[in-house]
Enzyme design. Sequence first.
Site, short mmCIF file in Angstrom:
data_model
loop_
_atom_site.label_atom_id
_atom_site.label_comp_id
_atom_site.label_asym_id
_atom_site.label_seq_id
_atom_site.Cartn_x
_atom_site.Cartn_y
_atom_site.Cartn_z
N THR A 1 0.82 -1.36 0.08
CA THR A 1 0.27 -0.10 0.14
C THR A 1 0.82 1.27 -0.10
O THR A 1 1.48 1.50 1.12
CB THR A 1 -0.85 0.08 1.05
OG1 THR A 1 -1.54 -1.04 1.12
CG2 THR A 1 -1.89 1.32 1.13
N LYS B 1 -7.07 1.68 -3.40
CA LYS B 1 -6.68 1.02 -2.09
C LYS B 1 -6.58 2.27 -0.95
O LYS B 1 -7.05 2.03 0.04
CB LYS B 1 -5.34 0.42 -2.28
CG LYS B 1 -4.62 -0.08 -0.96
CD LYS B 1 -5.60 -1.35 -0.33
CE LYS B 1 -5.45 -1.60 1.10
NZ LYS B 1 -4.00 -2.20 1.27
N LYS C 1 -0.04 5.22 8.64
CA LYS C 1 0.79 5.27 7.22
C LYS C 1 -0.35 5.54 6.08
O LYS C 1 -0.09 6.41 5.30
CB LYS C 1 1.52 4.28 6.77
CG LYS C 1 2.33 4.40 5.78
CD LYS C 1 2.82 2.91 5.28
CE LYS C 1 1.62 2.11 4.78
NZ LYS C 1 1.84 1.10 4.01
#
Lengths: 289, 289, 289, 289
Positions: free
Chosen positions: A95, A170, A238
């Site tokens: 990701t 995503k 994150k």
Amino acid sequence: MKITFIGLGIMGSRMAKNLVKEKLDVTVYNRTQSAAAELVKLGATVAKSTADAVKDADVVISMLSTPGVVNDIAFGDSGFVKHMKQNALWVDCTTVDPGFSRDAAAKARSYNVRFMDAPVAGSKIPAEKGELVFLVGGAAHDMQEVQSLFDIMGKKTVHAGDTGMGTSLKMLVNSQLAQAMVVFAESVVLGEKMGFSRDFLLEFLSALPVTAPFIKLKTDKIKSNDYSVEFPLEWMQKDLHLLGLTAYDNGVPQFMASVASEIYASAKADGFARDDFSAIIKSLEKRAK
Amino acid sequence: MKITFIGLGIMGSRMAKNLVKEKLDVTVYNRTQSAAAELVKLGATVAKSTADAVKDADVVISMLSTPGVVNDIAFGDSGFVKHMKQNALWVDCTTVDPGFSRDAAAKARSYNVRFMDAPVAGSKIPAEKGELVFLVGGAAHDMQEVQSLFDIMGKKTVHAGDTGMGTSLKMLVNSQLAQAMVVFAESVVLGEKMGFSRDFLLEFLSALPVTAPFIKLKTDKIKSNDYSVEFPLEWMQKDLHLLGLTAYDNGVPQFMASVASEIYASAKADGFARDDFSAIIKSLEKRAK
Amino acid sequence: MKITFIGLGIMGSRMAKNLVKEKLDVTVYNRTQSAAAELVKLGATVAKSTADAVKDADVVISMLSTPGVVNDIAFGDSGFVKHMKQNALWVDCTTVDPGFSRDAAAKARSYNVRFMDAPVAGSKIPAEKGELVFLVGGAAHDMQEVQSLFDIMGKKTVHAGDTGMGTSLKMLVNSQLAQAMVVFAESVVLGEKMGFSRDFLLEFLSALPVTAPFIKLKTDKIKSNDYSVEFPLEWMQKDLHLLGLTAYDNGVPQFMASVASEIYASAKADGFARDDFSAIIKSLEKRAK
Amino acid sequence: MKITFIGLGIMGSRMAKNLVKEKLDVTVYNRTQSAAAELVKLGATVAKSTADAVKDADVVISMLSTPGVVNDIAFGDSGFVKHMKQNALWVDCTTVDPGFSRDAAAKARSYNVRFMDAPVAGSKIPAEKGELVFLVGGAAHDMQEVQSLFDIMGKKTVHAGDTGMGTSLKMLVNSQLAQAMVVFAESVVLGEKMGFSRDFLLEFLSALPVTAPFIKLKTDKIKSNDYSVEFPLEWMQKDLHLLGLTAYDNGVPQFMASVASEIYASAKADGFARDDFSAIIKSLEKRAK
């Protein structure tokens, strides 16, 4: 097809295992070598360096933790991309943010390596069961080339669009995930102060159509005070941070996601970085005495 | 049992209709008299004043818009509570804050009137179909007394606890509802700027376990740009505001809910107060050019 | 000492002019060449490319808009750093984030070029009057080498520490600046709805010790609806965004700054990107009807 | 003129003392009687009940903690307003919200008592020195009647407008105060993680025109880790909460103030409720490990 899998963390180890169990020709690499032991028993080859790992591969799959780590491992001094075969395909499942994927694709192209961003929806258990959803950005024919691999590791593949679009999608999925968790946790913590029992709140609220279904998977664990990691809280923060980068690039305010990001940052400072992201409730309850 | 129903808006008219259709003895009152016409045809009695409406009632059900309106109608100069029969039961279904419910109960008691807070989960369609969920605060035996009425208007009754606990639970439910909508809308708006089509985003994101199931009911309408009201945006902001009051009273931070409240406030200023709360997406997209 | 100045925008043109007026040997470069005309009249040399501009320089000063632009101009295919003399000194006055400054320093070092981050506090008028404050990160002896230049362009130099610390300090200064403006504007907008006149609010609030003194410089302009640019709103949002990056790197939540960043993002979307950042009040008042 | 002063906390005791020192005819009342001892020595009369305290007063000044406390003491079962002389003047210096002031005025009127809202800008030290600023809402001739008292207790009186406007202005002043403190504290905490010393940050940032001047008064104390109360953190949060109420009433979003309110709520939960509001920095640094 010779496959190389780089990154054997919570997700990568389970994804690679599913490939190995299908008797495919899989070489694995992890910075901590011990992670590869079980896969080797099942038939995988282990490589001592990324250069070794990728040099004969038709497809290199990476599943790492952050854009910074991908950058180091792929493009650093001993980065693997320059050691890949001409026209080989690199599928990055990490990701990252869309800008990073697009940069990575451009750099890979300069080495005559094809790139595909293919982050996944789903965490530890779906990875184990081969029930991930792959969100793919890149050329359709490249996707077809590795569709069989996605089918082994996942239950669904979404072709989101060109390079970076898998990553873009995503971002949105994890933004929903991260925020749903913190919204729920804030309500539970308030509800307890209102006089409800935690068990009642966890059951009642998670059964409602106003609550994201995945919450149900977290409530049993929260009840038993189990925050063992399925998706580390620090990666959730994150991901919200990466969303912030891409929201900035796109000029779109994201008030809720920004505040959620700060709440996860607070939880990291509270010491919950390496717990499951559902531990956000433990951080919030500290501020509700 | 003589029943009086006060407040025939989007919710109240449908709830009262279900009672009337069961041939119960129902008197209705609404500030705008025309709202009662259909109910009268079905057999309801209409009262010209709240005093008239409640004087013989065993049970008075109120479904109004805000704590301020309840206060005026129940306790103002021509407030109805002082006209109620001794020991009659007032069931307030309005979404208010727990402090308000507790105050109302205390004031009602001073007139020898029993009080129950019974706000509902569910909006226009569940109200129409008799599929609401009643969240009840008050004495268990009082609840039993009107259980049959809840069963007509709803599909489930939750005894949340003492006075104010029904309202408390409602605060939490609507907080989830309000926030899930705005979190989803922020992602859709960002996703469009990322290059996805709105239709794809509405379908893809709403089908995921990270998204609250009620969103699915909104996406079809959003696709066809239909923001006709099921739950007015301005009441959603009111509910978040009430949540803020009770969070303050309980000393619990609610970062996400506070920010959501400001986002709905912005949407009100943008002119969407009387649209469905899903119109929050229209307000957000104005800030994403 | 041969000096090269790259970037002749609102700030750079005024800073360079002060150097040129002192009869120093200054070569200037700007992407839009016309910006250099006035400086040439005053005695500056204009270069057609950055390579030409820097090749003989002892000191190269850059004052650009964003980290991305610095990266292109300094390190892109025709980047100037590789054309600098061995051991020459590059002083970057652009507001970037500390991580960027540190990366730039490391890359410059690989070309045997010394680097200093020296962003400034102060906008258009202080730049014009030579009253900027330089916030310097780098070696003390490097700073001494260019102290005389800072003294011409500014009224004060703060040696904040090693490479990146000048930039770090600038982040904090601009965070205060950006937030003070939006906090003040939110209060003025609310005050007007409360019934006060804008003029009263601007005067009364700006005179209080609870209000940052620079606000006083903005209120006269706001009164006359003058939002001509001294510090563009879009750069203010960029600076808050950069602060977000460094806060993330440092693991420190910045709730207020994050929300302020989203408010500026909304204002950009409202069309105020190229106005002075005090135009934030125009964006806020749109949401207060 | 017979004056009664109700509420002898941090502020009220100092304000009353200044009146008493001028040899005015002052009766004082406080829930905790001991607070009056010093004033009695200086010549004040102490009353055992609010009824006793106000019955002969021409002017009653109240300086209490919250709207709830004012409501109890003024309008509760033993509330003082009903014991006041006909046409006497009640000056409420408590920080409340404008809606509360307007309600209080209306209720006072029903007892034929005149009302004036006159909250103050300034905390402990200005109260002691008679340097407060009175922000007055009410009739101009009522204000003239007590101007001499304001002149003793303060250095300036601002006639903000009709009833409630003094309170409205106070909301805005304290909103600036509360937010300036938290914005500053967030930057100091981040700055320390960036590598600056706290002392440097406190000095450097507080001297800049981007920082509200009152901060300078806090930095010396923060340096010596002294958070002894001048303005309790919990009242600061109360004031932001009251601002939220009035912003809601006015339909104006206040994103920054809302988030600041949640940050103060977190600090209360962290145990800093009774410290000075500058202790917000201690709460923030807990989340920046």
